[in-house]
Enzyme design. Structure first.
Site, PDB file in Angstrom:
ATOM      1  N   SER A   1      58.048  74.172  -4.579  1.00 13.17           N
ATOM      2  CA  SER A   1      58.136  74.077  -3.065  1.00 13.17           C
ATOM      3  C   SER A   1      56.852  74.545  -2.726  1.00 13.17           C
ATOM      4  CB  SER A   1      59.182  75.039  -2.448  1.00 13.17           C
ATOM      5  OG  SER A   1      59.127  76.305  -3.020  1.00 13.17           O
TER       6      SER A   1
ATOM      7  N   ARG B   1      54.269  63.999   0.942  1.00 16.88           N
ATOM      8  CA  ARG B   1      53.025  63.386   0.442  1.00 16.88           C
ATOM      9  C   ARG B   1      53.443  61.973  -0.148  1.00 16.88           C
ATOM     10  NH1 ARG B   1      52.720  68.196  -2.721  1.00 16.88           N
ATOM     11  NH2 ARG B   1      50.938  69.561  -1.559  1.00 16.88           N
ATOM     12  N   GLU B   2      53.289  60.854   0.552  1.00 13.84           N
ATOM     13  CA  GLU B   2      54.120  59.482   0.497  1.00 13.84           C
ATOM     14  C   GLU B   2      53.575  59.053  -0.645  1.00 13.84           C
ATOM     15  OE1 GLU B   2      54.397  56.690   3.458  1.00 13.84           O
ATOM     16  OE2 GLU B   2      54.050  58.101   5.267  1.00 13.84           O
TER      17      GLU B   2
ATOM     18  N   CYS C   1      64.684  84.181  -0.079  1.00 12.97           N
ATOM     19  CA  CYS C   1      64.783  82.673   0.532  1.00 12.97           C
ATOM     20  C   CYS C   1      66.152  82.461   1.336  1.00 12.97           C
ATOM     21  CB  CYS C   1      64.641  81.941  -0.758  1.00 12.97           C
ATOM     22  SG  CYS C   1      62.874  82.112  -1.424  1.00 12.97           S
TER      23      CYS C   1
ATOM     24  N   GLN D   1      58.779  84.627 -10.151  1.00 14.90           N
ATOM     25  CA  GLN D   1      59.648  83.397  -9.835  1.00 14.90           C
ATOM     26  C   GLN D   1      59.230  82.272 -10.517  1.00 14.90           C
ATOM     27  OE1 GLN D   1      61.455  82.417  -6.112  1.00 14.90           O
ATOM     28  NE2 GLN D   1      61.143  84.472  -5.082  1.00 14.90           N
TER      29      GLN D   1
ATOM     30  N   CYS E   1      68.780  79.617  -4.095  1.00 16.05           N
ATOM     31  CA  CYS E   1      68.252  80.691  -5.022  1.00 16.05           C
ATOM     32  C   CYS E   1      67.647  81.651  -4.372  1.00 16.05           C
ATOM     33  CB  CYS E   1      67.635  80.206  -6.115  1.00 16.05           C
ATOM     34  SG  CYS E   1      66.201  79.214  -6.023  1.00 16.05           S
TER      35      CYS E   1
ATOM     36  N   HIS F   1      58.948  74.999   2.012  1.00 13.66           N
ATOM     37  CA  HIS F   1      59.839  76.176   2.088  1.00 13.66           C
ATOM     38  C   HIS F   1      59.341  77.355   2.991  1.00 13.66           C
ATOM     39  CE1 HIS F   1      62.597  79.134   0.730  1.00 13.66           C
ATOM     40  NE2 HIS F   1      62.258  79.258  -0.542  1.00 13.66           N
TER      41      HIS F   1
END
Length: 393
Positions: free
Chosen positions: A246, A209-210, A91, A150, A377, A347
């Site tokens: 994410s 996403r409001e 990442c 993860q 991370c 992500h």
């Protein structure tokens, strides 16, 4: 030794990394090519002066296997003499590309270099390059008999720092709310470049996403409460869901790094510089805790303290990551991921490091802040940390 400065940083909109996502119609090389072209157009530089294009990319399989930066720069119309290299530190790949670009300028190896990242998770899904039945080898297996994925590591982090499901969901809803508010206020406009994906022009992030609320998120089932992990970790109160993790995302980002004398000679006004950077390894079982020692290391190198930081971007791989970090480094809530993070914005693995930097620099300029910290991370228990200084205050 020449000073290294950041002249510009741009990114594509973030698209959902699945079939039908806004950017799924764009080949990853074409996606990155449009961002590279926009970077050159904004700065007015001759692309032939670029000495290297360093590109973070994690899924180096299929359409991302042929040195994607090289294909992207050719698609963008750069001269054929411009080279590229692909960087993979999970990442943190894009953030490592920034570090290598800056270090190259400081070493005198480059005058003009681009750090970039790309990931099309809709077209090259995670796991496309399978590691096989014995992914780590005998030596690692003997030392660490159990290395969980993860998501399970995120559960272990939440358990260690006593982070409740309600706390994780509240934080995640806040990420969406902050990103939605920032988008409505035009806060992302300067860092974004419109890109074509198939027959569609994409101008805004698809991932926010409001209407996300803690109550809605609380209805989602834990994603990792299954065998063999429930047997291996019987004391875990399983709480990691798709909502407090994410998002799988398509995206690309790019940053122009120069020696300060070259920028001055071209009449370009630098936006920022890197004060210090650090990379560390940490417990590969907990895996996601690396930002904590990485932050301690980079702050020591920079000579700065938490009070000096106008903003901190801790990549939201999972909600426990920034919350555990904040438990160790108690910065005010409004300085931690102030315009939302990967839970809302997504992500795109290899691109995230450059995307975060573009967002962080824009935020520092907006609030008149001087210093910002970014940390990521990474799989295997690693982390990058970088302190930026805004030069446009």
């Amino acid at each position: 030794m020449p000073e290294a400065v950041i002249v510009e940083a741009v990114r594509s909109p973030m698209g959902r990394g699945k079939k039908g996502g806004a950017l799924a119609g764009a080949h990853p090389a074409d996606l990155l090519a449009q961002v590279l072209r926009a970077l050159v157009e904004r700065t007015g530089i001759d692309p032939g002066t670029v000495e290297d294009v360093l590109v973070g990319c994690v899924g180096q399989a299929g359409e991302q296997s042929a040195t994607p930066g090289r294909q992207a720069l050719l698609a963008a119309g750069f001269p054929v003499h411009v080279p590229s290299a692909t960087i993979e530190r999970k990442c943190g790949s894009g953030q490592q590309a920034i570090d290598f670009a800056v270090q190259g300028v400081l070493a005198g190896a480059y005058d003009v270099v681009i750090a970039a990242g790309v990931e099309s998770m809709s077209r090259v899904p995670m796991g496309s390059a399978r590691m096989g039945q014995d992914p780590y080898g005998q030596g690692v297996a003997e030392r660490f008999p159990l290395l969980p994925p993860q998501g399970v590591a995120a559960e272990l982090v939440a358990q260690r720092w006593n982070l409740s499901r309600a706390r994780l969901d509240e934080y995640s809803a806040r990420s969406h709310a902050r990103a939605a508010q920032a988008r409505a206020a035009g806060r992302f406009d300067d860092e974004l470049v419109a890109v074509r994906a198939g027959e569609t022009t994409v101008r805004a992030d698809e991932t926010i996403r409001e209407g996300s609320t803690p109550d809605r998120l609380s209805a989602l089932a834990p994603a990792f409460a299954k065998e063999p992990w429930t047997s291996h970790f019987p004391g875990v109160d399983w709480k990691i869901t798709a909502g407090n993790s994410s998002q799988l995302t398509d995206g690309a980002a790019a940053m122009l790094v120069m020696s300060e004398p070259r920028a001055r000679a071209l009449g370009l006004r630098p936006r920022a510089r890197v004060v210090a950077s650090a990379v560390v390894g940490d417990d590969p079982v907990l895996m996601l805790t690396g930002p904590i020692p990485a932050t301690a290391k980079v702050l020591a190198r920079s000579g700065l303290g938490l009070a000096d930081l106008a903003a901190v971007e801790v990549n939201e791989a999972f909600a426990p990551v920034p919350l555990a970090w904040q438990a160790e480094f108690p910065v005010p809530d409004d300085r931690l991921n102030p315009v939302g993070g990967a839970i809302a914005l997504g992500h795109p693995l290899g691109a995230s490091g450059v995307r975060l930097a573009a967002t962080l620099l824009a935020h520092l300029e907006h609030v008149g802040g001087r210093y910002g910290l970014q940390t990521m991370c990474e799989a295997g228990g690693m982390a990058n940390a970088t302190v930026f200084e805004s030069l446009r205050r």
